[in-house]
Design an enzyme around this catalytic site. Structure first.
Site, mmCIF file in Angstrom:
data_model
loop_
_atom_site.group_PDB
_atom_site.id
_atom_site.type_symbol
_atom_site.label_atom_id
_atom_site.label_comp_id
_atom_site.label_asym_id
_atom_site.label_seq_id
_atom_site.Cartn_x
_atom_site.Cartn_y
_atom_site.Cartn_z
ATOM 1 N N HIS B 60 -16.363 18.319 -7.263
ATOM 2 C CA HIS B 60 -16.353 18.922 -8.601
ATOM 3 C C HIS B 60 -17.326 18.187 -9.521
ATOM 4 O O HIS B 60 -16.967 17.216 -10.184
ATOM 5 C CB HIS B 60 -14.928 18.852 -9.181
ATOM 6 N N HIS B 62 -20.806 18.879 -12.331
ATOM 7 C CA HIS B 62 -21.646 19.816 -13.083
ATOM 8 C C HIS B 62 -23.050 19.225 -13.110
ATOM 9 O O HIS B 62 -23.269 18.173 -13.697
ATOM 10 C CB HIS B 62 -21.102 20.002 -14.506
ATOM 11 N N ASN B 94 -21.183 26.981 -13.673
ATOM 12 C CA ASN B 94 -21.396 27.321 -15.087
ATOM 13 C C ASN B 94 -22.748 26.820 -15.618
ATOM 14 O O ASN B 94 -22.827 26.089 -16.589
ATOM 15 C CB ASN B 94 -20.238 26.817 -15.963
ATOM 16 N N ASP B 311 -15.291 15.506 -11.746
ATOM 17 C CA ASP B 311 -15.524 16.479 -12.833
ATOM 18 C C ASP B 311 -16.675 15.970 -13.708
ATOM 19 O O ASP B 311 -16.630 16.059 -14.942
ATOM 20 C CB ASP B 311 -14.264 16.734 -13.663
ATOM 21 N N HIS B 315 -23.413 15.310 -20.784
ATOM 22 C CA HIS B 315 -23.895 15.949 -22.012
ATOM 23 C C HIS B 315 -24.911 15.026 -22.664
ATOM 24 O O HIS B 315 -24.889 13.811 -22.446
ATOM 25 C CB HIS B 315 -22.741 16.209 -22.988
HETATM 26 ZN ZN LIG Z 1 -12.792 22.573 -15.301
#
Ligand SMILES: [Zn+2]
Lengths: 309, 427
Positions: B60, B62, B94, B311, B315
């Site tokens: 997981h 990003h 995403n 996760d 940013h």
């Molecule tokens: Zn999530």
């Protein structure tokens, strides 16, 4: 008294004796209010920026008057006049403010924690004039000062805060300060307008106003944001007014000489019946004049803090 | 036995000095180190007593590319993974555009091949629904063919239980597991703060733990009804753990992950002097209470929670250096995960077995990825770890572009010194 704090972010930072020092200073300025010339040169040449990212005529005017009575130069920066509407970040606004080299900044902002955000980045004093739902220390100080003027000691008194507690920075700061000054605090409002962990607060919680108001010495009404109904937190404004609006029949259940307060602006007929707002026990206008002297005291203490008095 | 083409000498493993023999990217054998050895043609890597560990898998992360390369891109994300001890990375959909068609998947894989041809291996996760809209199913067959290893609407939970059910069924046709970001869309604003004492005092809109647990309950019922697996992402609270434990006792095909930050941090950080309203601690689901934290550790130790994942949500600084309400949710995690969780093992809080299962065998079993258990034939994915090296978390020590972690400024123990994937040195 040598003032040690750089910023005023919330009343939790203040000791009881510091609160008393603020009250004492405010008391001295109160005499000034009664003179024909209400201005002293104490802060001559100092500048205060009033940075109001959220509109509030009342608080802003109160700070403005307070600053001017002490001969400070006050400058306003509101949401519409600042570049905030052009999408500038709060950090850039902070840097811009810093570059103007003020002695103090009074900030009102719609986000909880925004005053701390500025305080962490600026050298000058930051005075929180309301941040989101978090804190409104100057309002709490002026509320307690108003009661202090009436009663002297607040210890042993019972104060009821009524209405939308969940979204209220006024309630949060008042709960802390009233407890610090020895008053008992009750809260009353529908469950949907109480903070989720209210049971852990040092207060008694009621949902029935008739019970809540019994034997209290003062009632602080909070302003109801009318859009709470649209948020689904209230079924209906009429029902709210009938269930949680303060009326004469409630006052009759309270202690004699119960004091009625409201931070304004009032929705007459919603939080409070119109008659009560103007009745003998109402301190609403006293709150406004206390507001000016409390803010004078704060500007004085914070802006002369480096032992320069 | 195949002739070794790589020998790692004198590495520390479970307190013993070992030599690792690798041939054609696979483990040949691990045996007690001998004083002298004829390496033949093999490349010899001298471990100098560093700890030998199997590479980890993060299901997981990003990576933000395409669309938000300023936060992270495939190159920088894989760099953080390589130095973080990860050989397998699954990246969420995403992005902008969303990974809901094969060309986006192919772009991610192309970038990975270009910048990190020897690994870490990238396994994209396809969107469950087109544009993450929650309305129409994404073309999962096409995405699976392009290389998506799983499907998820992470970031934007699917509101409709019907669409979610159809997605789980459709994904099963392609032998892919659905990963759910559990958050009731009405109860749970992505506020980044737990609803409770701290949020009440700070005056922040908040998300209750039942926003997560309600959706966990739904997913358990669905998984049982359909008899299909569902993997639950970033579980953060006791209420969810209780439901998952109950489901596993019933034999429901539910698996779950949690993250290092739920094992080590609580909501109290947002109220503490110095870190009050720290937007770096704004994460979704939010940091919960101490009771939840202890429960997450227990659940990881007893296997109720199957695996760890970071996760990893990088940013940019300017996005986090703002009002709390305005800041995006997310903590950067690839760089710090190993040090943080190994510290828990060192402290006796997390068992060594749970650590190994959570970072290696469990996630690879759930998503059918390569795993090294140091048995002959396993992929030679391992790293040499200096357990004692101290390092301070800062903008310069983090390999990810994301510097958004509440750990900034703190000192951690343990650094990856060398990392091999399929027998090839990647850092
Ligand atoms: Zn999530």
């Amino acid at each position: 008294m040598k003032w040690l704090h750089k910023d005023l972010l919330d009343v939790s930072q203040l000791s009881r004796s510091e609160v008393m020092a603020i009250f004492e200073t405010a008391g001295r300025f109160q005499e000034l209010q009664e003179r024909p010339v209400k201005k002293v040169p104490t802060l001559k040449g100092r500048s205060v920026i009033l940075f109001f990212a959220e509109p509030s005529t009342r608080t802003k005017t109160s700070f403005d008057v307070a600053g001017k009575r002490l001969s400070a130069d006050t400058f306003s920066l509101s949401k519409s006049s600042s570049s905030l509407t052009k999408g500038e970040s709060l950090k850039d606004t902070a840097l811009t403010l810093q570059a103007m080299a003020p002695d103090a900044i009074v900030i009102r902002h719609w986000c909880s924690g925004a005053a701390r955000f500025l305080a962490d980045r600026l050298d000058c004093s930051v005075i929180n004039a309301g941040d989101g739902r978090h804190a409104h220390p100057t309002q709490a100080l002026l509320d307690s000062f108003t009661l202090h003027q009436e009663w002297g000691d607040l210890a042993g008194k019972t104060v009821l805060i009524l209405g939308d507690i969940a979204h209220s920075r006024v309630a949060r700061s008042n709960v802390i300060l009233l407890n610090k000054l020895g008053a008992k605090v009750r809260l009353c409002g529908p469950r949907t307008l109480l903070p989720p962990a209210v049971r852990t607060w040092p207060v008694e919680v009621y949902s029935d106003l008739n019970e809540a108001v019994r034997n209290v010495d003062a009632v602080m009404c909070l302003r109801l944001q009318l859009e709470r109904q649209k948020d689904g937190l209230l079924p209906d404004l009429r029902e709210y007014a009938r269930t949680y609006g303060l009326g004469q029949k409630h006052v009759d259940l309270a202690n004699q000489d119960v004091k009625i307060m409201h931070p304004g602006p009032m929705n007459r007929g919603v939080e409070i019946s119109s008659d009560l707002a103007d009745a003998a026990g109402s301190l609403v206008l006293d709150q406004v004049s206390s507001g000016v002297v409390i803010r004078m005291a704060l500007l004085f203490l914070y802006m002369t803090r480096k032992g320069e008095e | 036995m195949a002739k070794a083409d790589l020998i790692v000498r004198r590495a520390k493993m479970d307190g013993k000095d070992v030599d690792v023999f690798v041939s054609r990217g696979k483990i040949v054998e691990v045996k007690k180190s001998v004083r002298s050895l004829d390496p033949g043609d093999a490349i010899v890597e001298e471990a100098f007593g560093l700890t030998l560990m199997a590479s980890m898998t993060d299901v997981h992360v990003h990576l933000r590319e395409p669309g938000y390369e300023y936060k992270e891109d495939v190159e920088s994300g894989l760099r953080a993974a390589a130095w973080g001890g990860f050989s397998n990375i699954m990246c969420m959909a995403n992005t902008k555009p969303v990974n809901d068609c094969d060309s986006v998947t192919e772009l991610m894989l192309e970038k990975a091949r270009k910048y990190w041809p020897k690994g870490p291996r990238l396994f994209p996760i396809g969107a469950l629904t087109k544009g993450l809209s929650g309305k129409e199913l994404a073309p999962m067959a096409e995405l699976a063919r392009a290389g998506c290893a799983a499907f998820s609407n992470d970031g934007v939970p699917v509101k409709s239980s019907k669409i979610f059910r159809l997605a789980v069924e459709y994904a099963s046709d392609w032998d892919r597991v659905v990963i759910d970001h559990c958050e009731d869309p009405y109860l749970g604003v992505a506020a980044g703060v737990n609803e409770g004492e701290v949020s009440s005092r700070l005056g922040l809109p908040a998300q209750p733990d039942i926003a997560e647990a309600l959706q966990v309950g739904r997913d358990i019922l669905l998984a049982e009804y359909l008899d299909l697996p569902i993997h639950l992402a970033h579980i953060s609270c006791k209420k969810s753990v209780d439901l998952i434990r109950f489901a596993k006792q019933r034999g429901v095909k539910i698996t779950a992950e949690t993250t290092p930050h739920y094992l080590t941090m609580t909501e109290d950080i947002l109220e503490a002097e110095g870190t009050q309203y720290d937007t770096n601690a704004k994460v979704n689901p939010p940091l919960r209470t101490e009771a939840d934290r202890l429960c997450m550790i227990e659940a990881l130790n007893d296997g109720t929670i199957d695996c760890l994942a970071t996760d990893h949500a990088p940013h940019a600084l300017h996005e986090k250096e703002t009002e709390f309400d305005v800041a995006p949710c997310g903590i950067t995690g690839l760089d710090t995960a190993l040090s943080v969780t190994w510290q828990l093992v060192r402290d006796g809080v997390l068992t060594r077995e749970a650590f190994t299962r959570a970072w290696t065998t469990a996630p690879t079993a759930i998503f059918k990825l390569p795993v090294n258990t140091f048995k002959p034939g396993d992929p030679a994915d391992f790293f040499l770890f200096d357990e004692d090296e101290q390092w301070t978390v800062s903008a310069t020590t983090l390999y990810s572009k994301g510097k958004n972690t509440p750990l900034l400024g703190s000192t951690l123990k343990g650094r990856v010194k060398t990392h091999f994937i399929a027998g090839k040195k990647i850092v």
